[in-house]
Design a protein around this motif. Structure first.
Motif, PDB file in Angstrom:
ATOM      1  N   ILE A 128       0.850  -1.187   0.000  1.00 44.22           N
ATOM      2  CA  ILE A 128       0.000   0.000   0.000  1.00 44.22           C
ATOM      3  C   ILE A 128       0.886   1.237   0.000  1.00 44.22           C
ATOM      4  CG2 ILE A 128      -1.713   1.332   1.290  1.00 44.22           C
ATOM      5  CD1 ILE A 128      -2.768  -1.374   2.327  1.00 44.22           C
ATOM      6  N   GLY A 129       0.700   2.085  -1.008  1.00 50.11           N
ATOM      7  CA  GLY A 129       1.511   3.284  -1.132  1.00 50.11           C
ATOM      8  C   GLY A 129       0.740   4.565  -0.920  1.00 50.11           C
ATOM      9  N   ILE A 130      -0.606   4.490  -0.954  1.00 52.48           N
ATOM     10  CA  ILE A 130      -1.448   5.680  -0.803  1.00 52.48           C
ATOM     11  C   ILE A 130      -2.627   5.330   0.102  1.00 52.48           C
ATOM     12  CG2 ILE A 130      -2.712   7.509  -2.003  1.00 52.48           C
ATOM     13  CD1 ILE A 130      -1.387   6.509  -4.617  1.00 52.48           C
ATOM     14  N   VAL A 131      -2.935   6.226   1.036  1.00 53.03           N
ATOM     15  CA  VAL A 131      -4.111   6.073   1.900  1.00 53.03           C
ATOM     16  C   VAL A 131      -4.865   7.396   1.891  1.00 53.03           C
ATOM     17  CG1 VAL A 131      -4.907   5.790   4.290  1.00 53.03           C
ATOM     18  CG2 VAL A 131      -3.117   4.290   3.388  1.00 53.03           C
ATOM     19  N   GLY A 132      -6.193   7.330   1.825  1.00 51.19           N
ATOM     20  CA  GLY A 132      -6.992   8.554   1.829  1.00 51.19           C
ATOM     21  C   GLY A 132      -8.348   8.349   2.441  1.00 51.19           C
ATOM     22  N   THR A 133      -9.124   9.422   2.478  1.00 54.29           N
ATOM     23  CA  THR A 133     -10.423   9.388   3.149  1.00 54.29           C
ATOM     24  C   THR A 133     -11.605   9.436   2.184  1.00 54.29           C
ATOM     25  OG1 THR A 133     -10.323  11.798   3.410  1.00 54.29           O
ATOM     26  CG2 THR A 133      -9.520  10.448   5.249  1.00 54.29           C
ATOM     27  N   GLN A 134     -11.348   9.701   0.906  1.00 52.88           N
ATOM     28  CA  GLN A 134     -12.450   9.792  -0.057  1.00 52.88           C
ATOM     29  C   GLN A 134     -12.055   9.086  -1.343  1.00 52.88           C
ATOM     30  OE1 GLN A 134     -15.607  11.079   0.187  1.00 52.88           O
ATOM     31  NE2 GLN A 134     -15.947  10.325  -1.876  1.00 52.88           N
ATOM     32  N   LEU A 147      -8.081   7.914  -5.087  1.00 51.54           N
ATOM     33  CA  LEU A 147      -8.369   8.618  -3.844  1.00 51.54           C
ATOM     34  C   LEU A 147      -8.328  10.123  -4.081  1.00 51.54           C
ATOM     35  CD1 LEU A 147      -6.227   6.469  -1.396  1.00 51.54           C
ATOM     36  CD2 LEU A 147      -8.708   6.443  -1.639  1.00 51.54           C
ATOM     37  N   ASP A 148      -9.224  10.833  -3.433  1.00 51.94           N
ATOM     38  CA  ASP A 148      -9.329  12.279  -3.591  1.00 51.94           C
ATOM     39  C   ASP A 148      -8.149  12.973  -2.918  1.00 51.94           C
ATOM     40  OD1 ASP A 148     -11.656  14.393  -4.373  1.00 51.94           O
ATOM     41  OD2 ASP A 148     -10.485  15.120  -2.670  1.00 51.94           O
ATOM     42  N   GLY A 149      -7.748  14.122  -3.475  1.00 51.81           N
ATOM     43  CA  GLY A 149      -6.615  14.858  -2.926  1.00 51.81           C
ATOM     44  C   GLY A 149      -6.902  15.612  -1.655  1.00 51.81           C
ATOM     45  N   GLN A 150      -8.155  15.587  -1.147  1.00 51.01           N
ATOM     46  CA  GLN A 150      -8.475  16.338   0.068  1.00 51.01           C
ATOM     47  C   GLN A 150      -7.671  15.856   1.272  1.00 51.01           C
ATOM     48  OE1 GLN A 150     -12.687  15.491   0.308  1.00 51.01           O
ATOM     49  NE2 GLN A 150     -12.374  13.827   1.741  1.00 51.01           N
ATOM     50  N   ARG A 195     -15.476   5.363   5.475  1.00 52.45           N
ATOM     51  CA  ARG A 195     -16.131   6.647   5.770  1.00 52.45           C
ATOM     52  C   ARG A 195     -16.726   6.686   7.178  1.00 52.45           C
ATOM     53  NH1 ARG A 195     -20.716   7.105   1.350  1.00 52.45           N
ATOM     54  NH2 ARG A 195     -19.005   6.289   0.088  1.00 52.45           N
ATOM     55  N   LYS A 196     -17.088   5.540   7.728  1.00 49.64           N
ATOM     56  CA  LYS A 196     -17.639   5.520   9.082  1.00 49.64           C
ATOM     57  C   LYS A 196     -16.588   5.836  10.149  1.00 49.64           C
ATOM     58  CE  LYS A 196     -21.546   2.416   8.233  1.00 49.64           C
ATOM     59  NZ  LYS A 196     -22.210   1.138   8.615  1.00 49.64           N
ATOM     60  N   SER A 197     -15.315   5.797   9.766  1.00 52.50           N
ATOM     61  CA  SER A 197     -14.267   6.138  10.716  1.00 52.50           C
ATOM     62  C   SER A 197     -14.242   7.638  11.020  1.00 52.50           C
ATOM     63  CB  SER A 197     -12.899   5.701  10.189  1.00 52.50           C
ATOM     64  OG  SER A 197     -12.838   4.296  10.049  1.00 52.50           O
ATOM     65  N   ARG A 198     -14.738   8.472  10.090  1.00 50.41           N
ATOM     66  CA  ARG A 198     -14.902   9.917  10.310  1.00 50.41           C
ATOM     67  C   ARG A 198     -13.636  10.576  10.855  1.00 50.41           C
ATOM     68  NH1 ARG A 198     -18.326  13.576   8.901  1.00 50.41           N
ATOM     69  NH2 ARG A 198     -18.776  14.369  10.961  1.00 50.41           N
ATOM     70  N   HIS A 202     -14.621  17.638   5.239  1.00 55.67           N
ATOM     71  CA  HIS A 202     -14.148  18.498   4.157  1.00 55.67           C
ATOM     72  C   HIS A 202     -15.253  19.472   3.796  1.00 55.67           C
ATOM     73  CE1 HIS A 202     -12.695  18.936  -0.268  1.00 55.67           C
ATOM     74  NE2 HIS A 202     -12.203  19.883   0.490  1.00 55.67           N
ATOM     75  N   HIS A 203     -14.985  20.784   3.939  1.00 57.49           N
ATOM     76  CA  HIS A 203     -16.002  21.800   3.668  1.00 57.49           C
ATOM     77  C   HIS A 203     -16.121  22.134   2.189  1.00 57.49           C
ATOM     78  CE1 HIS A 203     -16.611  22.330   7.932  1.00 57.49           C
ATOM     79  NE2 HIS A 203     -15.322  22.480   8.094  1.00 57.49           N
ATOM     80  N   LYS A 204     -15.158  21.727   1.375  1.00 57.74           N
ATOM     81  CA  LYS A 204     -15.221  21.707  -0.096  1.00 57.74           C
ATOM     82  C   LYS A 204     -15.139  23.084  -0.765  1.00 57.74           C
ATOM     83  CE  LYS A 204     -17.732  17.349  -0.350  1.00 57.74           C
ATOM     84  NZ  LYS A 204     -18.886  16.612  -0.889  1.00 57.74           N
ATOM     85  N   ALA A 205     -14.069  23.210  -1.540  1.00 56.39           N
ATOM     86  CA  ALA A 205     -13.899  24.290  -2.525  1.00 56.39           C
ATOM     87  C   ALA A 205     -13.939  25.693  -1.937  1.00 56.39           C
ATOM     88  CB  ALA A 205     -14.946  24.157  -3.626  1.00 56.39           C
ATOM     89  N   LYS A 206     -13.561  25.871  -0.678  1.00 55.54           N
ATOM     90  CA  LYS A 206     -13.614  27.207  -0.086  1.00 55.54           C
ATOM     91  C   LYS A 206     -12.555  28.128  -0.677  1.00 55.54           C
ATOM     92  CE  LYS A 206     -17.097  26.163   2.352  1.00 55.54           C
ATOM     93  NZ  LYS A 206     -18.414  26.671   1.936  1.00 55.54           N
ATOM     94  N   SER A 207     -11.383  27.584  -1.020  1.00 55.04           N
ATOM     95  CA  SER A 207     -10.374  28.417  -1.674  1.00 55.04           C
ATOM     96  C   SER A 207     -10.773  28.731  -3.107  1.00 55.04           C
ATOM     97  CB  SER A 207      -9.012  27.715  -1.654  1.00 55.04           C
ATOM     98  OG  SER A 207      -8.497  27.651  -0.339  1.00 55.04           O
ATOM     99  N   ARG A 208     -11.289  27.747  -3.824  1.00 50.70           N
ATOM    100  CA  ARG A 208     -11.703  27.977  -5.215  1.00 50.70           C
ATOM    101  C   ARG A 208     -12.807  29.024  -5.285  1.00 50.70           C
ATOM    102  NH1 ARG A 208     -12.009  22.490  -8.837  1.00 50.70           N
ATOM    103  NH2 ARG A 208     -10.124  21.483  -8.084  1.00 50.70           N
TER     104      ARG A 208
END
Length: 264
Positions: A128-134, A147-150, A195-198, A202-208
């Motif tokens: 495993i080389g990458i772990v993410g939440t989405q 996996l999403d970059g968030q 996802r249940k681990s919470r 992510h509030h999403k796109a606030k900088s954009r």
């Protein structure tokens, strides 16, 4: 590949050096940046460092960042966008860090063991080389999405093998897709924290949302299957009925052992 090391020894390294380098690329949205940094410092107990790459924010954000302790701050005069800023942060990370974690500035950490959980998933299998939440699911084997970059943790060995994000082709969106494909081609896999681990929100796109006028990048996302072909992989597309069943299983949280971690 070698056997996975003892995770407890990694988490409690006791060397004074960071185990995780957290890279955050900021562009305005100062209130979300404030919440993000506060949550990291409140909930992180693994040896870590925070590198903030500010992409030419307005003075309010820069003044706030200059006043912060416990971060390594880089103030860019030009906006390098997400991928360029992430690459800058990863290059500046402490050489002893075993993991590089790309974290969006509009996320908040929810659990005091969030880094431990991600490291345990990373070290559950030496491949495993990458772990993410989405996760973004696609009906294209053998990778089935990315996996999403968030919140995108990378084992340093992967960077050493395949290099950094492709910031020229994908300055904002698409870089995690291509990186995941290249990592898979080099023999690595990924795992998503359930996802249940919470672990974060992510509030999403606030900088954009604060970028006015014409955006300095091409909109839209690349075609995942086409990227696989460009990298010399032949996407395996199942018949329509099989794809339908897979999507139904995916939506009802039936996860394969290989890609998805159980809730913790």
């Amino acid at each position: 590949m070698p056997e996975a090391p003892n995770v407890k020894n990694i988490v409690h390294a006791g060397t004074g050096e960071p185990v995780v380098s957290i890279v955050i690329v900021t562009y305005n949205a100062v209130e979300y940046v404030r919440r993000c940094l506060a949550s990291i410092h409140r909930h992180s107990h693994v040896p870590y460092e925070v590198l903030v790459i500010d992409n030419a924010s307005q003075p309010e954000t820069r003044e706030f960042l200059r006043a912060q302790s416990g971060i390594r701050l880089y103030l860019n005069e030009d906006n390098l966008l997400w991928s360029g800023g992430c690459n800058q942060g990863m290059r500046e990370a402490h050489p002893a860090s075993r993991y590089l974690l790309l974290l969006n500035p509009d996320t908040e950490v929810l659990r005091s063991d969030w880094l431990e959980v991600m490291i345990r998933h990373m070290e559950s299998d030496p491949q495993i080389g990458i772990v993410g939440t989405q996760h973004h699911y696609r009906d294209a084997g053998p990778i089935y999405g990315w996996l999403d970059g968030q919140c995108f943790m990378i084992r340093r060995k992967v960077i050493e093998q395949i290099g950094y994000l492709d910031a020229q082709r994908f300055p904002m969106g698409g870089a995690p897709q291509l990186f995941t494909i290249k990592a898979f081609k080099a023999g690595w896999s990924y795992k998503r924290v359930h996802r249940k681990s919470r672990l974060i929100v992510h509030h999403k796109a606030k900088s954009r949302d604060e970028i006015k006028g014409e955006k300095p990048w091409k909109p839209g996302r690349p075609n995942f299957e086409q990227l696989m072909r460009e990298e010399g992989l032949d996407p395996v597309i199942a018949p329509p009925l099989v794809r339908f069943i897979r999507r139904r299983l995916y939506r009802h949280y039936v996860r394969t052992r290989f890609f998805y971690a159980p809730p913790t």
